[in-house]
Structure formats: C-alpha cells, structure tokens
Scaffold this active site. Sequence first.
Site, mmCIF file in Angstrom:
data_model
loop_
_atom_site.group_PDB
_atom_site.id
_atom_site.type_symbol
_atom_site.label_atom_id
_atom_site.label_comp_id
_atom_site.label_asym_id
_atom_site.label_seq_id
_atom_site.Cartn_x
_atom_site.Cartn_y
_atom_site.Cartn_z
ATOM 1 N N SER A 99 0.808 -1.213 0.000
ATOM 2 C CA SER A 99 0.000 0.000 0.000
ATOM 3 C C SER A 99 0.845 1.268 0.000
ATOM 4 C CB SER A 99 -0.919 0.009 1.226
ATOM 5 O OG SER A 99 -0.154 -0.088 2.414
ATOM 6 N N GLN A 101 1.649 4.379 1.796
ATOM 7 C CA GLN A 101 1.537 4.478 3.246
ATOM 8 C C GLN A 101 2.583 5.427 3.824
ATOM 9 O OE1 GLN A 101 3.884 0.851 5.130
ATOM 10 N NE2 GLN A 101 2.525 0.080 3.511
ATOM 11 N N HIS A 103 4.187 6.330 8.151
ATOM 12 C CA HIS A 103 4.131 5.967 9.568
ATOM 13 C C HIS A 103 4.167 7.229 10.413
ATOM 14 C CE1 HIS A 103 4.794 1.974 8.079
ATOM 15 N NE2 HIS A 103 5.954 2.316 7.575
ATOM 16 N N GLU A 128 11.611 3.042 9.834
ATOM 17 C CA GLU A 128 12.104 1.767 9.322
ATOM 18 C C GLU A 128 13.201 1.989 8.293
ATOM 19 O OE1 GLU A 128 8.345 0.134 8.147
ATOM 20 O OE2 GLU A 128 8.454 0.960 6.123
ATOM 21 N N HIS A 259 5.520 6.250 1.028
ATOM 22 C CA HIS A 259 6.282 5.206 0.331
ATOM 23 C C HIS A 259 5.388 4.024 0.004
ATOM 24 C CE1 HIS A 259 6.523 4.099 4.619
ATOM 25 N NE2 HIS A 259 6.628 2.832 4.218
#
Length: 411
Positions: A99, A101, A103, A128, A259
Amino acid sequence: MELECAVQKYAWGVCGMDSSVAQLVKAVQPDLEVTDDQPFAELWMGTHPSGPSVIKGSGETLGEYIRHQPGVLGFPVIEKFGEQLPFLFKVLSVNQALSIQAHPNKKHAEELHSARPEVYKDPNHKPEMTIALTPFQALCGFRPSQEIARHLKDLPELRQVVGEDAAQSFTENPGEETLKTCFSTMMNASTDTISQALTQLLERFSQMDDGEGKDLLRELFQRLHDKYPGDVGCFSIYLLNYVLLQPGEAMFLGPNVIHAYLLGDCIECMACSDNVVRAGLTPKYQDVETLVEMLDYSMGPPENRKFEGFKMDDYTILYNPPVLDFAVDMIEVPSGVDQYTLRPVESASILLVVEGGAGGIETSPSAQGDAPSPPPTLQRGSVLFLPAGQSLTLRPKQDSRLLAFRALCVL
C-alpha cells in the site's frame, strides 16, 4: 542462542522457493512444506506478539526470556526503552505493490492509538530502514517539482484526477501547499473520475510507441493497474519518486514519509510497532484524511532517499539511522578469510545469516548459567540472539562468502 522465527504469508509475497523468505526458512527447517502457490512474504525476528521468535530447543519465546533476564538487553536499552527489545527485524519478499503508506511520529502514534485503538493498535512510532538483497523497487517521497509539473503537463488524465485548478496552481507556484492540494484532490477523487481517467490513459498507452511509453512510466502503471484495477494509487507514480536499490543499498523511512514497496527482496528493520496509515494500492482499511494531513510534502530526487552506511572494519558496514530504536550491520566476509569476530555492542542484537556459513562458533563472555549455548555451526537461514556486551567469533566456510545482517541499537 539460536532462534526459530515466524513467517508471514501475506498475499503480496513471492510464492514458493522463489521467495528469499522461503529459502532462508527451508534451509534451517528442511521439513517445511513449500508449495509453488503459497506466498512467503515476511520473516519476523524479534518479540512482536504478532510473530514472536522462539528459542530453539526450549520453546520459550524470546520475549519471555527477556522478561526473566532483562539484563541481556543492556543497561542503555533498559534506560531508554524499558525491559523490552525496541526493534523488529525482518526479511521481505515482495511480488506486488504494498500500500501507499506512511508511519506517524511518536506523538501522533499516541494520539491515533488513543482515538482508534482498533485500527492503530499500539502507541509507538515506526521508523524503518530497508537494505536490498536483490534489485529492489519502491516509491518513496515526492518527486522534484519540475518532474511533477512535467507530468501534469503531459498527462491530461493526471490533471483530471488532480483537478485542473489544483494542477494549474502547482504549475504556477510549485510548493508544499500546492502539492498537498494536488495529492488530496487526487486521493479524494470520485470513483467515476478515477475510472474514466484510468480507462483513457490505458487506451492512450496502447497506442504509444515504446519511447513515449517509457517516458510516461507505462510498464509500471500497467503493472500496478493489473494488480489494483480502478485504484487511484496507480496515478501516484507521477507524484512520487521511483527508487531502485541495488543489493547492499539502503533507504531510511522516517515519520510521515510517503512510500510503497513494489518488487524485490530486502532486509528491513524498524521500531517495534505495527502503525501504518494507508491510502491506495491496498484492499485494507484506508485512512485518506489522516495520511493527507500528516505527510511530509518536501520534494527532491530519488537519490536523496538512499541512506549511506559507515564502514566499521574491512567486512562490516553499519547503517545507523537518526533514531535510537535500531541500526543494522551488514557483514560480508569473502571466501578465504580464516576467522572473523563480530564486535560486542552495548545492546542486545539479532544476527541473520543470508549466505554462506561458519563453524568454530565462540562467544565472549561465554553463555552463563542456564542460558542456551550458541550452535556449533551457522548456515544460511540461521538466526542468533546475542546479549549486550557479547562478541561472536566464527570461522567462515572456505568455499563461499559469508553474508549476514545484524540488528542492534547504537545509544
């Protein structure tokens, strides 16, 4: 101590033994059944409750062991994060786009979890890092303004979903606010508008020569549409950078960076969280409003998204991102080297062997009390947990290089 780790079989994963995840797990679990139609998407190494690692031979989870022996984490980790492993270490084998997305940062994660705990299930942030094992394709961050403006000029279908007024405003005044308006309008476009624009562009693509099709990212657009027909996320490729990582290259994804992973195998390390805000290229819950408001709309070339490592010695590169939750060593020992010692670090760490193997395994200080001893040999797929302050000396097999990755904290 050696770990047995959880496998996630998400639909987007690579199927059968073409998956690096399947190959690594099968190497240490020969009885594992791997069928050609079964996806092996992720290998999880750590204490996350959705896929906890287990200490080989004892059946105790790594999380339980740490609760009984918190000192293995190292005092700096306990002081900063409490008596818990702060990172989750993974291998990903991606066969189709994940997807679109981003964070949330720590404060925003706490707010989302408080407001909607059924969707955002923990209060932690999720920075990440990705290190490619194979050529790895992704979308990451917004393109330079001139590239977005060119796509708006060359693609009437893109202007259709972005809106003519928003497209004109960005072209005349390319900045973060006008980009946000374009992205928001696109993600909130009506189903009829999206369907009409997709149909028109696919029809135009069928009549283009190869040169023009390549300039307008025809192959990528069609590949996304084949997997996610009717999804407005297909148009995101004209606003977002296409990033290609070669093996050993890394990318760091801080909070609010948009991303989507597209294709390939990688090592991934992150803060121990599952907080994802999605919108596009997914059948999962989409929170468009939250994503639009939280994103970092800065623009720049794809090269800016790559993350450089630091050479620690002849065989180890440390990727140390600007967060305290995790870092990753890439250890590459060529064939012919008799012995190599992984340096002791001030945090607990997890080591994964991706290629090659080693014998003569020695730890210093050696395992104490009832702590499991290290295995006599390491092979492809072996996963070890190392307590803080412990070094590991090994003798690589002479007929191949040793490639391994280690998740740790640099505090």
